[in-house]
Design an enzyme around this catalytic site. Structure first.
Site, mmCIF file in Angstrom:
data_model
loop_
_atom_site.group_PDB
_atom_site.id
_atom_site.type_symbol
_atom_site.label_atom_id
_atom_site.label_comp_id
_atom_site.label_asym_id
_atom_site.label_seq_id
_atom_site.Cartn_x
_atom_site.Cartn_y
_atom_site.Cartn_z
ATOM 1 N N HIS A 140 -7.498 -4.917 9.920
ATOM 2 C CA HIS A 140 -7.197 -4.670 8.503
ATOM 3 C C HIS A 140 -5.861 -5.272 8.091
ATOM 4 C CE1 HIS A 140 -5.243 -0.518 9.458
ATOM 5 N NE2 HIS A 140 -4.285 -1.266 8.977
ATOM 6 N N GLU A 191 -9.783 -2.007 4.857
ATOM 7 C CA GLU A 191 -10.491 -1.654 6.081
ATOM 8 C C GLU A 191 -11.778 -2.476 6.232
ATOM 9 O OE1 GLU A 191 -8.973 0.028 8.195
ATOM 10 O OE2 GLU A 191 -8.701 2.145 7.701
ATOM 11 N N ASP A 241 0.819 -1.214 0.000
ATOM 12 C CA ASP A 241 0.000 0.000 0.000
ATOM 13 C C ASP A 241 0.852 1.263 0.000
ATOM 14 O OD1 ASP A 241 0.935 -0.434 2.581
ATOM 15 O OD2 ASP A 241 -1.031 -0.784 3.448
ATOM 16 N N ASN A 247 -8.028 -2.883 13.855
ATOM 17 C CA ASN A 247 -9.399 -3.273 13.485
ATOM 18 C C ASN A 247 -9.410 -4.498 12.569
ATOM 19 O OD1 ASN A 247 -8.437 -2.187 11.143
ATOM 20 N ND2 ASN A 247 -9.847 -0.453 11.058
HETATM 21 C C1 GLP Z 1 -0.824 0.371 8.534
HETATM 22 C C2 GLP Z 1 -0.378 -0.433 7.314
HETATM 23 C C3 GLP Z 1 -0.583 -1.911 7.533
HETATM 24 C C4 GLP Z 1 0.030 -2.311 8.858
HETATM 25 C C5 GLP Z 1 -0.678 -1.585 9.972
HETATM 26 C C6 GLP Z 1 -0.194 -1.967 11.351
HETATM 27 O O1 GLP Z 1 -2.183 0.577 8.554
HETATM 28 N N1 GLP Z 1 -1.072 -0.063 6.126
HETATM 29 O O2 GLP Z 1 -0.004 -2.638 6.461
HETATM 30 O O3 GLP Z 1 -0.065 -3.696 9.032
HETATM 31 O O4 GLP Z 1 -0.444 -0.197 9.763
HETATM 32 O O5 GLP Z 1 0.973 -1.293 11.625
HETATM 33 P P1 GLP Z 1 1.850 -1.485 12.919
HETATM 34 O O6 GLP Z 1 2.729 -2.639 12.638
HETATM 35 O O7 GLP Z 1 2.612 -0.205 13.043
HETATM 36 O O8 GLP Z 1 0.929 -1.705 14.052
#
Ligand code: GLP
Length: 241
Positions: free
Chosen positions: A138, A143, A67, A136
């Site tokens: 995702h 989402e 992404d 959540n």
């Molecule tokens: C963002 C990214 C996800 C990632 C998520 C959790 O939303 N788009 O790909 O998995 O954050 O991130 P973290 O590892 O910082 O909790």
């Protein structure tokens, strides 16, 4: 799903890096699907370390990231391209021509989504997709929604995600409200999936993903249907399983 529980973040990073290393060693021209966020940073450190010791060669590897924020350019410190350059691309012998992310500066969503989806398809799909997990449930930026989006798409981020990602920005106003992301179908076509989850605050989400009903309100729950998923979680994230 295979679940590996690590003692702590360091062990989680080592175990996940072992699986990615094995992929690259067994198939030198692997297509790796990569993720951002705080969880994979330790994994990238491990991969860099192994590369520096001469144990890993990325020269034939291609990478596609999950992404990218809509509207951010590669020199913006909050962009995922910047993150990938900082933690991995600039530190190993990946060929720059083979490191792909959605282009956040292309404001024409329709064109950019098609370009990125076609690019992944042209690479022949993803051999190993690394995933983190949102609070959540995702994955990528898929989402909670009324249905699963299949292909690369432009998504409106939820308030919860905007708040969770605020920590990387100076203020909440600066957090982009939209992002390009691989769809669930894009992710699902990966031959192998590696989901990494760290910390107590992700325990509820991981429980829903692994043991809950499969539904688009918990996007990661679809992974229960994939034939080759490995979850590497630290003790705290796995505490409700
Ligand atoms: C963002 C990214 C996800 C990632 C998520 C959790 O939303 N788009 O790909 O998995 O954050 O991130 P973290 O590892 O910082 O909790």
């Amino acid at each position: 799903m295979k679940i590996i529980v690590a003692e702590n973040y360091k062990e989680l990073s080592q175990k996940a890096a072992n699986l990615i290393s094995a992929q690259v060693i067994l198939k030198s021209d692997s297509v790796l699907g990569l993720a951002t966020g705080s969880t994979p940073i330790g994994i990238y450190d491990q991969l860099v370390d192994r590369y520096q010791k001469g144990d890993l060669d990325f020269s034939q590897v291609s990478t596609v990231n999950l992404d990218e924020y809509y509207g951010l350019c590669s020199t913006d410190e909050q962009s995922y391209r910047y993150y990938m350059e900082k933690y991995l691309f600039s530190k190993v012998n990946l060929s720059k021509e083979r490191c792909f992310l959605p282009d956040g500066t292309n404001l024409d969503g329709k064109i950019e989504c098609k370009r990125y989806q076609d690019l992944i398809d042209a690479l022949g799909g993803i051999d190993l997709q690394l995933l983190g997990l949102g609070h959540n449930g995702h994955i990528g930026f898929n989402e909670p929604a009324d249905f699963f989006e299949k292909e690369v798409h432009l998504v409106n981020l939820t308030e919860q995600t905007i708040q969770a990602n605020q920590r990387f920005f100076a203020s909440i106003e600066e957090v982009p409200k939209q992002a390009y992301t691989m769809g669930i179908g894009t992710i699902f076509q990966a031959k192998k999936i590696l989901l990494v989850v760290n910390g107590k605050e992700k325990a509820e989400a991981l429980k829903k993903v692994v043991q809950g009903a499969i539904c688009s309100q918990v996007p990661g729950s679809i992974l229960q249907l994939h034939a080759d998923v490995t979850v590497v979680a630290d003790k705290e994230a796995a505490s409700l399983l």
